[in-house]
Structures are given as C-alpha cells and as structure tokens.
Scaffold this active site. Structure first.
Site, PDB file in Angstrom:
ATOM      1  N   HIS A 169       1.195  -1.162  -0.432  1.00  0.00           N
ATOM      2  CA  HIS A 169      -0.440   0.156   0.325  1.00  0.00           C
ATOM      3  C   HIS A 169       0.815   0.899  -0.468  1.00  0.00           C
ATOM      4  O   HIS A 169       0.144   2.689  -0.839  1.00  0.00           O
ATOM      5  CB  HIS A 169      -1.256   0.089   1.519  1.00  0.00           C
ATOM      6  N   HIS A 279     -26.730  19.090  -3.229  1.00  0.00           N
ATOM      7  CA  HIS A 279     -26.690  17.687  -4.541  1.00  0.00           C
ATOM      8  C   HIS A 279     -26.315  16.507  -3.731  1.00  0.00           C
ATOM      9  O   HIS A 279     -24.917  15.933  -2.989  1.00  0.00           O
ATOM     10  CB  HIS A 279     -25.537  18.473  -5.224  1.00  0.00           C
ATOM     11  N   SER A 281     -24.233  12.699  -4.318  1.00  0.00           N
ATOM     12  CA  SER A 281     -23.992  11.729  -5.156  1.00  0.00           C
ATOM     13  C   SER A 281     -24.271  10.333  -5.220  1.00  0.00           C
ATOM     14  O   SER A 281     -24.704   9.655  -4.031  1.00  0.00           O
ATOM     15  CB  SER A 281     -23.157  12.442  -5.097  1.00  0.00           C
ATOM     16  N   THR A 282     -24.210   9.584  -5.761  1.00  0.00           N
ATOM     17  CA  THR A 282     -24.373   8.520  -6.023  1.00  0.00           C
ATOM     18  C   THR A 282     -23.900   7.830  -4.545  1.00  0.00           C
ATOM     19  O   THR A 282     -24.330   6.810  -4.192  1.00  0.00           O
ATOM     20  CB  THR A 282     -23.720   7.784  -7.155  1.00  0.00           C
ATOM     21  N   ASP A 404      -9.722  -5.990 -20.272  1.00  0.00           N
ATOM     22  CA  ASP A 404     -10.746  -7.392 -20.575  1.00  0.00           C
ATOM     23  C   ASP A 404      -8.879  -7.342 -21.709  1.00  0.00           C
ATOM     24  O   ASP A 404      -8.070  -6.689 -22.250  1.00  0.00           O
ATOM     25  CB  ASP A 404     -11.015  -7.019 -22.303  1.00  0.00           C
TER      26      ASP A 404
END
Length: 465
Positions: A169, A279, A281-282, A404
C-alpha cells in the site's frame, strides 16, 4: 459434507521487465522516494484484488496459448512500470523508506490450478472468505524489505481463470494499481498488432515524477518519525500490522448491488427529508445506506460511529498533478454520527447528513492543511473505545470491469483484502448499467442480518418511485 476444494501450485517464477530493444538495456538500478501520501501506509496490509475471467476451454489451451501471452505481456508492461519489479527498503542511512530496483529484480508470479466451483466464486452468492484468499498471491515482506507487487494466475479447468494481485500500500493507491492492470490488459490484447514496447496509449503510461508532490511542511519526515517510534526506537521494520485477528473460517464474503433504480429512490427519499437543497451523489447515498445497515447488523455498542473514506487528491492539489501520477495520492474524509441515532428508524438520514458534512469540509479545506493530522487521527480513532470505525475500499470510478486481456471482460472483480481491513468495497456494477457493486466480509450471522437490512431498507422506498 462437501470435500474442500484443492489448489495445486504449478509454477512459481519471477517475471522481469523486458528491456527496450532500441536502447542499451533497462535501468540497472533506480530508486523512487516515498512521499507523505505513501508513508501513511508503510505498515498497512497489502491491497489484494481478484479478477475472474471465463475461459471454457481445456487446460491445454490455457497452458499453450493464454498463459504465454499473459507472461509476455506482463514483462512488456513492467518495462513501463519498472518500480513495480523492485522492493521497498529502509536502510540505516536513510531517514525514510523508498522503492529500490536493481537489474534482475522481477515480480513473483504464481501459476496454480483449482478444482473449486468457478461459477460459485465468480457469482454473487455468499462464499467462505478463505476461498478467495487462496487465489491471491503472498506478498513477501520482511523486516528488511518488502516486495512492491506479486501476482497469481489460477486456472479453473474448462471454466475460467483468475488473476490475483497483491500490492504494497505504501507504493500505490487503487487508481495506480488499476492503471497497471489496464495497461497489462491492453498490452496483452494487442500483442499480435505490435512488437514495440513503446506501443501503449498515453493515458495508460504512468508518471513517476515526484517533483510534482510539494511538501512545504515536511510532512513526510513527521510520518517517517512516527513509524520509527512504533515498536522502536529506530524501528525500520516493514512488517505489516495485523488489523483483523478474526479466524478466516468464521468469515463470509458477500456481494450486493444497488441498481440505478435503487439509487434514484435513495436520492428521492433523502431529498424529501432534507431541509436544504443539496447535491446528492451516488457515492453519498450508497455509503450512507451500507454504513447504516452495517451499524444495525453489528448492533454497535460504542458511543459513536465513524466512517472514513478516501478521496483522490490529484486534481485537488495546488497546482493539480497529472491523472496518471503513479503512487499514493489519496486523502481521508471523516463522517461522524451518534450510534443511537444510526440505530434508529432514521439511521440512513443521519448517516447521509454526516457524509454530506464530511464532503463539504473537504471542499473547504486545503489537503496539505489537514494531512498532518492523518497519523494522529489514525491513533485516536484506532485506539479509543469511544468510536467504532468503518471504512471503504475501491471506487466505481476505477472501472475495473473494463480490464479485458483479450478473452472478454471480467465476470467478477473483488477486493480480497477487506477481510483484513474490515472495509466494504465499492466498484461499478459488472452489468455496466450504472449500478454500484458492494463487497463485504462479515461473520455469518452479521452477513445474514446485513442482507436482510439491505433489502428491507430498499423495499421501504418503494412508495418513493
């Protein structure tokens, strides 16, 4: 009782960076300093991620075709990420640890074969935590040095394979490790088209320029001195802290999802109860819902609950630094609430308002002005009996499901190391529909309670549709 799955190690090798063919060779020796952003994490456990890919072909196809491509592309990718092949060291002559690479260093790569149920592990059903842990590599760490990164590729014959990555880390944050994985996937999927090592898009090339990281208050020295005193004096050990001593056999791993419709209902419900225009946020409503369910599932006894979340600081520094900066560049935000409020019927709103206030403080504070408090906060909230601390790992912005290697997108991505840190993991939904995926590791009874609360909280919003 079902027979436990077996794991057979086929090979352990070291993959070195491919030298550039148009120049003399790769660097024979190089060092990279750790900034104050890095030094905060010196003795934290490795970050471990796991990517599952479908590959319904016989083992011969894996060993003859897929594996050579993964190895070749890994070596080529490391040419651009040279420090990842090195080690973190803290010699007596240095006031701070640093990353050190010498010619001949490489990344440990384990190749294994498992007879576990691939579809079960790559699905959303509960599984024993230790099943995923066996699929991530061991990061070699001693008092004297610590590997920057290690990898493990595990074949599930005729079903699929997994790529496990463990990173130190103190050398990189989630955005940086994701940049490496995306670069490796790009190189692997384009091996036939190009033989040049330099053929990697500009947005995937890492920047290791430490001159952009300004530290006028010499915070790095203070962080280094903190670690020297832990178990010291002059303790330069790189051995990681053991943050979670729970027996792995008692832990269950689970994956939950918030659909876009769920997220909109959470926002709409919150807007109807807030007295001010904010606001939403998600991220805020997702974390508020998960945090609230966790507190209730655990029936926390401590007086207060704290939620700590990371924020990418690359664009928040003055001046901003490149998005491709490789290392750690995350700050911490703290949301605090009274436990009794979180356990009540309006726990979601108390959690959300605390997160909103934390985000507001973040906007009004300069990163460097609060960075000095990170170590002291870690001591305060980690040792006091007043607080129960929760945290999160990962981010939907990393787009981990875009990795991918040439055989399709991942079927599942999970952060395995949350079984050590106790955090809950966030990513974008594997369905690509704008939803959010949440990963958890809890004791079985707590996981069952969390699952019931998670669904119940969303069901109560049906009238808000």
């Amino acid at each position: 009782m079902a027979k436990p799955a077996s794991l057979k190690v086929v090979e352990v090798c070291r993959v070195a960076p491919t030298p550039e063919t148009t120049t003399s060779d790769a660097a024979s020796e190089t060092s990279l300093p750790l900034t104050f952003f890095d030094l905060l994490w010196v003795r934290f456990p490795p970050v471990e991620r796991l990517f599952f890919y479908e590959f319904p072909h016989p083992p011969s196809s894996f060993f003859d075709s897929l594996l050579p491509k993964l190895k070749n592309s890994l070596s080529r990718t490391l040419h651009h990420f040279l420090p990842l092949a090195g080690n973190v060291i803290w010699p007596p002559h240095s006031s701070k640890p640093f990353i050190h690479y010498v010619s001949g260093d490489g990344v440990s790569l384990t190749i294994a074969e498992s007879d576990a149920d691939f579809n079960h592990l790559s699905g959303s059903d509960f599984s024993e935590a230790e099943e995923s842990r066996r699929l991530v590599p061991h990061l070699v760490v001693s008092d004297e040095k610590a590997a920057v990164m290690s990898l493990q590729i595990t074949l599930f014959p005729n079903s699929g394979f997994s790529v496990g990555i463990a990173t130190h880390h103190a050398t990189m944050d989630g955005k940086s490790s994701t940049l490496f994985m995306k670069s490796w996937a790009y190189v692997c999927s384009n091996l036939e088209e190009s033989s040049s090592l330099s053929s990697i898009p500009a947005n995937l090339k890492p920047s290791f320029d430490r001159s952009v990281m300004i530290d006028p208050s010499v915070i790095a020295d203070r962080f280094a001195n903190f670690w020297l005193k832990q178990g010291g004096p002059d303790n330069r050990s790189l051995i990681s802290w053991d943050l979670n001593k729970t027996d792995q056999g008692e832990l269950i791993r689970g994956t939950f999802e918030l659909l876009p419709s769920n997220i909109q209902k959470l926002k709409k419900s919150a807007e109807s109860k807030l007295n001010k225009k904010v606001h939403l946020s998600t991220f805020a409503v997702t974390c508020a819902h998960v945090w609230n369910c966790l507190v209730k599932a655990e029936q926390t006894k401590r007086e207060k609950v704290l939620f700590i979340f990371s924020v990418d600081c690359r664009s928040r520094l003055d001046p901003p630094i490149p998005s491709s900066y490789f290392g750690n560049c995350i700050g911490a935000a703290k949301a605090e609430a009274e436990t009794k409020n979180m356990l009540g019927d309006d726990g979601f709103m108390f959690a959300l308002e605390a997160i909103i206030e934390a985000l507001k403080r973040l906007e009004n504070e300069a990163i460097l002005s609060v960075a000095e408090t990170w170590i002291s906060d870690m001591e305060t909230f980690g040792l006091t009996e007043t607080y129960r601390t929760f945290s999160t790992a990962g981010s939907p912005r990393f787009e981990v499901y875009s990795n991918d290697f040439g055989w399709g997108r991942p079927k599942k991505v999970e952060i395995v190391s949350i079984d050590k840190t106790g955090a809950f993991a966030l990513s974008e939904s594997r369905n690509g529909d704008g939803g959010i995926e949440i990963g958890l590791v809890l004791k079985k009874s707590q996981m069952e309670d969390f699952s019931a609360l998670f669904v119940k909280g969303l069901s109560a919003l049906s009238s808000c549709s």
